[in-house]
Design an enzyme around this catalytic site. Structure first.
Site, PDB file in Angstrom:
ATOM      1  N   ASP A 110       0.810  -1.101  -0.085  1.00 12.85           N
ATOM      2  CA  ASP A 110       0.047  -0.031  -0.029  1.00 12.85           C
ATOM      3  C   ASP A 110       0.766   1.309   0.005  1.00 12.85           C
ATOM      4  OD1 ASP A 110      -2.774  -1.268   2.036  1.00 12.85           O
ATOM      5  OD2 ASP A 110      -2.332  -1.566   0.071  1.00 12.85           O
ATOM      6  N   TYR A 154       2.444   1.724  -3.572  1.00 11.38           N
ATOM      7  CA  TYR A 154       1.153   2.363  -4.280  1.00 11.38           C
ATOM      8  C   TYR A 154       0.861   3.675  -4.212  1.00 11.38           C
ATOM      9  CZ  TYR A 154      -3.201   2.012  -7.147  1.00 11.38           C
ATOM     10  OH  TYR A 154      -4.277   2.370  -8.048  1.00 11.38           O
ATOM     11  N   LEU A 187     -10.773   8.540  -4.919  1.00  7.98           N
ATOM     12  CA  LEU A 187     -10.685   9.650  -4.170  1.00  7.98           C
ATOM     13  C   LEU A 187      -9.220  10.244  -4.505  1.00  7.98           C
ATOM     14  CD1 LEU A 187     -12.595   9.030  -0.724  1.00  7.98           C
ATOM     15  CD2 LEU A 187     -13.348  10.353  -2.834  1.00  7.98           C
ATOM     16  N   GLU A 242     -14.517   9.827   7.766  1.00 10.96           N
ATOM     17  CA  GLU A 242     -14.573   8.334   7.916  1.00 10.96           C
ATOM     18  C   GLU A 242     -13.595   7.685   7.811  1.00 10.96           C
ATOM     19  OE1 GLU A 242     -17.330   7.309   4.764  1.00 10.96           O
ATOM     20  OE2 GLU A 242     -18.297   9.415   4.717  1.00 10.96           O
ATOM     21  N   LYS A 267     -11.122   5.066   6.510  1.00 14.55           N
ATOM     22  CA  LYS A 267     -10.882   4.472   5.116  1.00 14.55           C
ATOM     23  C   LYS A 267     -10.555   3.043   5.267  1.00 14.55           C
ATOM     24  CE  LYS A 267      -8.538   5.299   0.775  1.00 14.55           C
ATOM     25  NZ  LYS A 267      -8.377   3.718   0.334  1.00 14.55           N
ATOM     26  N   ASP A 297      -9.825  -0.795   4.452  1.00 19.66           N
ATOM     27  CA  ASP A 297      -8.978  -1.483   3.462  1.00 19.66           C
ATOM     28  C   ASP A 297      -9.549  -2.743   3.118  1.00 19.66           C
ATOM     29  OD1 ASP A 297      -6.835  -1.839   1.743  1.00 19.66           O
ATOM     30  OD2 ASP A 297      -5.368  -2.629   3.498  1.00 19.66           O
ATOM     31  N   GLU A 352     -17.721  -0.952   1.514  1.00 20.08           N
ATOM     32  CA  GLU A 352     -16.805  -1.904   1.675  1.00 20.08           C
ATOM     33  C   GLU A 352     -16.946  -3.107   2.225  1.00 20.08           C
ATOM     34  OE1 GLU A 352     -12.644  -0.915  -0.023  1.00 20.08           O
ATOM     35  OE2 GLU A 352     -14.588  -0.034  -0.038  1.00 20.08           O
ATOM     36  N   TYR A 377     -21.400   3.195   3.248  1.00 29.39           N
ATOM     37  CA  TYR A 377     -21.142   4.485   3.395  1.00 29.39           C
ATOM     38  C   TYR A 377     -21.490   5.623   2.446  1.00 29.39           C
ATOM     39  CZ  TYR A 377     -17.121   2.930   0.497  1.00 29.39           C
ATOM     40  OH  TYR A 377     -16.372   2.524  -0.311  1.00 29.39           O
ATOM     41  N   LYS A 411      -4.232   9.745   3.857  1.00 28.59           N
ATOM     42  CA  LYS A 411      -3.341   8.552   4.248  1.00 28.59           C
ATOM     43  C   LYS A 411      -2.718   8.418   5.439  1.00 28.59           C
ATOM     44  CE  LYS A 411      -5.062   5.838   0.708  1.00 28.59           C
ATOM     45  NZ  LYS A 411      -4.130   5.146  -0.120  1.00 28.59           N
ATOM     46  N   CYS A 440      29.858  14.300 -18.070  1.00 33.19           N
ATOM     47  CA  CYS A 440      28.800  13.088 -18.206  1.00 33.19           C
ATOM     48  C   CYS A 440      29.299  11.776 -18.145  1.00 33.19           C
ATOM     49  CB  CYS A 440      28.169  13.498 -19.527  1.00 33.19           C
ATOM     50  SG  CYS A 440      27.014  12.181 -19.757  1.00 33.19           S
ATOM     51  N   CYS A 480      28.949  10.095 -21.620  1.00 30.69           N
ATOM     52  CA  CYS A 480      29.770  10.454 -22.891  1.00 30.69           C
ATOM     53  C   CYS A 480      31.050  11.123 -22.659  1.00 30.69           C
ATOM     54  CB  CYS A 480      28.808  11.187 -23.848  1.00 30.69           C
ATOM     55  SG  CYS A 480      28.270  12.812 -22.997  1.00 30.69           S
ATOM     56  N   CYS A 518      24.121  17.300 -19.238  1.00 25.45           N
ATOM     57  CA  CYS A 518      25.214  17.021 -20.142  1.00 25.45           C
ATOM     58  C   CYS A 518      25.090  17.709 -21.117  1.00 25.45           C
ATOM     59  CB  CYS A 518      25.004  15.528 -20.513  1.00 25.45           C
ATOM     60  SG  CYS A 518      25.890  15.066 -21.755  1.00 25.45           S
ATOM     61  N   CYS A 546      25.143  12.097 -27.085  1.00 29.88           N
ATOM     62  CA  CYS A 546      25.338  11.460 -25.624  1.00 29.88           C
ATOM     63  C   CYS A 546      24.485  10.333 -25.841  1.00 29.88           C
ATOM     64  CB  CYS A 546      24.931  12.407 -24.452  1.00 29.88           C
ATOM     65  SG  CYS A 546      24.754  11.290 -22.846  1.00 29.88           S
TER      66      CYS A 546
END
Length: 694
Positions: free
Chosen positions: A40, A43, A90, A121, A123, A125, A180, A232, A320, A414, A417, A432, A438
């Protein structure tokens, strides 16, 4: 990887393309196979990075942006159910400061300084579901799917004891309840214990267990698993009887649905923050998994006024929980060279688990960041996953620094190159100077050209591009379309060039079938849409969204190139979303001779289609360009812009000869004056609203 604020538009466009691809793959693993390959935290980091870049570069938002997508396509083994109203996702935030920004954005849109009540509320899972009732009887159930079409899980939902199959009298004749489905922690542990004893596959976490249990072809298996649910929100409803989220929860409880007791109305930012702290503190004690708190504007009337941003509501956000951190050793610092020549430092780490992910690399952003944090090889560093695609080094522990430690010296040449790497006074990035000489830059530009949003040539992945470039098979984009012609001949030399041909089928890992498939993929792209062609050119600051804007406003590549070559920018800078700096980059691109040479070569092999506008045509405002000026009385400027776009209009930020209407509010300024000078029709707010209903 550097901070979002330090990205150039070209870098942002490239990163958004990569993010879209990574998140789409993760969505398939998560929603379609119930076997996520990302945690999680990982992500969330991808999506948050994507959202941050889109917020800073709104004109680069892609057609396939993760912000416009929900979930993944349904499995073919399930019947499909089309949602009457899409099940939207969301937006995510990770700090109270971002929550405050969200609250302020709501107030600005509504043009109010008063406190707005939000429903907070937990959340859950789990797996989202929609349950449809007709005349009080449960008739069908579906997963979210891709937000538009879900999987038919009617029989499986019936096995959940918490889901009412009959509702009391007085409910709307058509009612879709959404929520959910989850598996409690103790039920998850018991299920895995049983599977372990039976030598069956174990589930990774309660969410996977819930999804895998609910999406069984045999409902009896679902019935054997202990699943729970929270309700919900709602989807389609024939007659809404509630005016707030709180009232809807009261209705749900009266109808027999389980409603989370931790739902709470908050009217100030302090209350929101205190509630989040409380939920965070009790999170481990809850019998089910949560990954944050959702905030929704409590008033349904205000929700309707706020509306939506493509696939997410303006009136709701998910806060989160913060990412986890870990301590590990920096084994090396290496420099990556990107398509624009930017030198980006990356730390190679002693592998460590951060939020369920084994991490071995972390971004160091740029040389200033290395100096500011005094990051050195051999240091013990605090690493975290948050808003970045790959982890970042938060700080180093000076008390654990080796005695022989030396400061890191950022290269001035660089590493690919050997060309000078220079840093302009007003930039944080060292670049560079090798340009297309390059190999790193040339390869990255070729990868961009064949990428999904550009020519999308299957078979020319990153590794193939690198191999073909190193072997001299593809040095320029036009070379792609001559490969088949150059492949013929009868030489026995596996790498023969010239008259004897390339003989790709003789290369290691290739065969006649794979070569034929590559040629088919290339030939299928000899005709390409105008937006894709513009994006593929790699014009600085021009992402897929800007390419679409250019296509919509110019209609053909010849028209665009003619204006840019003549340095005619009036039409260009009048396009909403294209400012002076971006306009200059576009013009300069078309006035570089080597770019023109590349384009001319390409167009010998590729036909670029003129753009056909397929936006709404059922409104008098469709395809018209509208400019707003002054203060509106019946709605805010943001609401008016959203309404115009909904009717198919283009909203510009400045008045030009290409403007169709100027909507004039109170205290109108120079835009109204310029409209009069150009003879452009002006509208009152009332006239504009009337036109939106025609």
């Amino acid at each position: 990887m550097k901070n979002v604020q330090d990205l150039s538009r070209e870098e942002a466009a490239a990163e958004l393309a990569a993010l879209a691809q990574k998140i789409a793959a993760a969505d398939n693993a998560y929603y379609q196979n119930d076997a996520p390959d990302l945690t999680d935290a990982e992500y969330d980091a991808l999506k948050h990075r994507n959202a941050a870049i889109e917020q800073l570069f709104p004109d680069l938002v892609r057609v396939d942006s993760p912000s416009k997508r929900v979930g993944a396509a349904v499995q073919s083994k399930f019947s499909k159910i089309e949602h009457r109203f899409p099940m939207l996702s969301l937006g995510d935030v990770f700090s109270i400061a971002e929550v405050e920004d969200f609250v302020q954005s709501v107030k600005r849109f509504l043009n109010t300084a008063e406190n707005i009540a939000f429903m907070a509320e937990p959340k859950i899972d789990g797996l989202s579901f929609a349950a449809r009732y007709e005349n009080g009887v449960f008739v069908s159930g579906a997963t979210r799917g891709d937000g538009v079409v879900g999987e038919d899980i009617t029989e499986n939902l019936k096995t959940l004891k918490q889901l009412p199959l009959m509702l009391p009298q007085g409910v709307p004749s058509v009612l879709e309840v959404r929520g959910e489905v989850y598996m409690a922690k103790r039920d998850f542990l018991a299920l895995n214990e049983r599977h372990a004893a039976e030598k069956k596959k174990l589930f990774a976490n309660p969410r996977n267990a819930a999804a895998g249990s609910l999406r069984q072809l045999n409902p009896r298996i679902t019935a054997e698993r202990k699943l729970s649910l929270w309700a919900y929100t709602w989807g389609e409803v024939s007659e809404r009887q509630w005016t707030t989220q709180a009232e809807f929860f009261d209705e749900l409880e009266a109808w027999g649905f389980p409603v989370n007791p931790l739902n709470k109305v908050c009217t100030t930012l302090t209350e929101i923050e205190d509630n989040f702290k409380h939920i965070t503190e009790i999170r481990a004690e809850l019998p089910y998994d949560i990954d944050g708190v959702v905030y929704k504007v409590n008033s349904i009337e205000l929700q309707n006024r706020l509306g939506f941003l493509t696939r997410t509501p303006r009136w709701a956000i998910a806060h989160k929980f913060p990412a986890e951190q870990a301590l590990t050793r920096i084994n090396a610092i290496r420099i990556q060279v990107g398509r624009t020549g930017a030198l980006t430092p990356v730390a190679d780490l002693e592998p460590v688990n951060v939020g369920g992910v084994l991490v071995s690399h972390a971004t160091l952003h740029n040389e200033d960041e290395i100096k500011r944090k005094d990051i050195r090889v051999g240091d013990m560093a605090v690493v975290q996953r948050a808003g970045d695609v790959i982890p970042q080094v938060v700080e180093v522990r000076l008390d654990k620094r080796p005695a022989d430690s030396v400061p890191f010296e950022f290269p001035t040449t660089c590493p690919e190159c050997g060309a000078h790497a220079i840093r302009e006074e007003d930039e944080a990035i060292r670049r560079c100077t090798g340009g297309l000489t390059c190999p790193a830059q040339a390869k990255e530009r070729l990868k961009h050209f064949v990428s999904k949003e550009a020519f999308d040539i299957v078979g020319l992945g990153d590794k193939v591009i690198e191999q073909f470039y190193d072997d001299g098979i593809i040095k320029h984009p036009a070379d792609i379309f001559t490969i088949e012609e150059r492949n013929g001949g009868a030489s026995d030399d596996l790498f023969a060039f010239g008259d004897d041909g390339l003989h790709l089928e003789r290369r290691n890992g290739w065969g006649k079938l794979s070569v034929d498939n590559l040629f088919k993929a290339i030939n299928a792209r000899r005709t390409i849409s105008l937006p894709r062609f513009i994006y593929a050119l790699g014009i600085p600051q021009v992402g897929s969204a800007t390419a679409l804007l250019l296509a919509q406003n110019y209609g053909s590549f010849d028209a665009l190139q003619a204006d840019m070559t003549a340095r005619e920018t009036a039409k260009l800078v009048a396009i909403d979303g294209i400012g002076g700096e971006m306009g200059n980059d576009i013009v300069e691109f078309f006035n570089e001779q080597h770019n023109i040479n590349e384009i001319n070569k390409l167009r010998q092999y590729v036909q670029v289609e003129n753009y056909v506008d397929e936006r709404r045509t059922d409104s008098v405002l469709s395809a018209k360009t509208v400019v707003f000026t002054g203060t509106l009385e019946q709605m805010t400027r943001a609401e008016a812009k959203a309404l115009a776009q909904k009717c198919g209009a283009k909203v510009a930020g400045s008045v030009s000869a290409h403007t169709d209407y100027v909507v004039v509010g109170a205290d109108a300024g120079s835009k109204a004056k310029k409209a009069a000078e150009l003879g452009i029709r002006t509208l009152t707010e009332e006239e504009f609203i009337k036109m939106t209903t025609v």
